[in-house]
Write a protein that holds these residues in place. Structure first.
Motif, short mmCIF file in Angstrom:
data_model
loop_
_atom_site.label_atom_id
_atom_site.label_comp_id
_atom_site.label_asym_id
_atom_site.label_seq_id
_atom_site.Cartn_x
_atom_site.Cartn_y
_atom_site.Cartn_z
N THR A 143 0.83 -1.21 0.00
CA THR A 143 0.00 0.00 0.00
C THR A 143 0.86 1.27 0.00
O THR A 143 2.00 1.25 0.47
N ILE A 148 -3.28 2.90 1.02
CA ILE A 148 -4.21 2.62 -0.09
C ILE A 148 -3.70 1.42 -0.89
O ILE A 148 -2.52 1.35 -1.23
N SER A 149 -4.62 0.49 -1.18
CA SER A 149 -4.24 -0.71 -1.93
C SER A 149 -3.90 -0.38 -3.37
O SER A 149 -4.48 0.52 -3.98
N TYR A 150 -2.99 -1.16 -3.92
CA TYR A 150 -2.53 -0.99 -5.30
C TYR A 150 -3.68 -1.29 -6.28
O TYR A 150 -4.32 -2.35 -6.18
#
Lengths: 164, 164
Positions: free
Chosen positions: B28, B32-34
């Motif tokens: 992240t 925030i996730s990829y």
């Protein structure tokens, strides 16, 4: 009588829908059908030409994108379609040192089919001009002439951009 | 005994596949996730910055592209993700007056969620750097600072490019 009326109404509606759909798809360019949906194709690269002040995104259909991502581009495989969307460049609002797309100029495409297009170096060359996508009909030789410097790269200027 | 062995083998294989898959997805950035698969998202615009000699394509997930195509961008709807892929520019081989993507620099993203990201003006700001997509972890404030000139445009520099 009611059945006949129903058939007539349905036939009329079907024809109307067909005509409306046909209205929206631009006519062929150099005998090549319009590649509907290209606006949502994945990007292969971008470019900025300072000789004619245009910005471009180079797109591909699924076959072309797969070839670009795997480095299989000399030659590009049959059924590849490479598209180039061209805009006049303009200064980006709020960032003076940046150039961004202004007026849309045209979308042009190369359709790879080594047999069908053997007479034009394995590619069908087409272009649709302006927001009304008027077919370009001045002949493939104009396209080919400009692409001659890259005849040893399967007639394609674009190097697929490096991507993780 | 044979059944137990089978279960162990299958469990081991399942774990191995999971670990390998996790290996390939970058960690992240700012929590925030990829956004996997962004490389094939549709283009919203392109840009060329002459202050740092970079070329960019601005991409969107389905929500963002739909919003861009329909002019629904101030504010952008929740769940829009806007991505910017940045390359150092380089001279295009075979066409002197053209600039094309050279070395890949980074991919940066804005994730719209007006509730989740209320503290950062409705957007989650993330960046993954270089071909190994190393997460940028210097804080969203750096992104926000640069985007402040466009706070009245929902913090987005990009105007969706004109498309037929």
């Amino acid at each position: 009588m009611k059945t006949l009326l129903n058939i007539l109404v349905i036939t009329f509606l079907a024809l109307t829908i067909q005509v409306n759909a046909a209205d929206k798809i631009p006519a062929t360019s150099h005998g090549i059908s319009y590649p509907t949906g290209w606006q949502n194709w994945a990007a292969i690269a971008v470019s900025h030409r300072t000789d004619n002040n245009t910005l471009r995104v180079i797109l591909g259909n699924d076959v072309a994108v797969k070839a670009a991502r795997s480095g299989n581009t000399n030659p590009w495989p049959d059924n590849s379609i490479i598209g180039k969307t061209v805009w006049k460049d303009t200064k980006l609002k709020n960032w003076e040192a940046a150039t961004a797309p202004g007026k849309f100029v045209h979308a042009e495409f190369m359709f790879k089919n080594s047999k069908k297009y053997a007479d034009s170096y394995g590619w069908g060359w087409a272009r649709w001009v302006g927001m009304d996508q008027k077919p370009f009909e001045k002949g493939m030789r104009i396209c080919i002439s400009c692409h001659t410097p890259v005849k040893d790269r399967d007639w394609v200027f674009t190097d697929p951009a490096e991507l993780p």
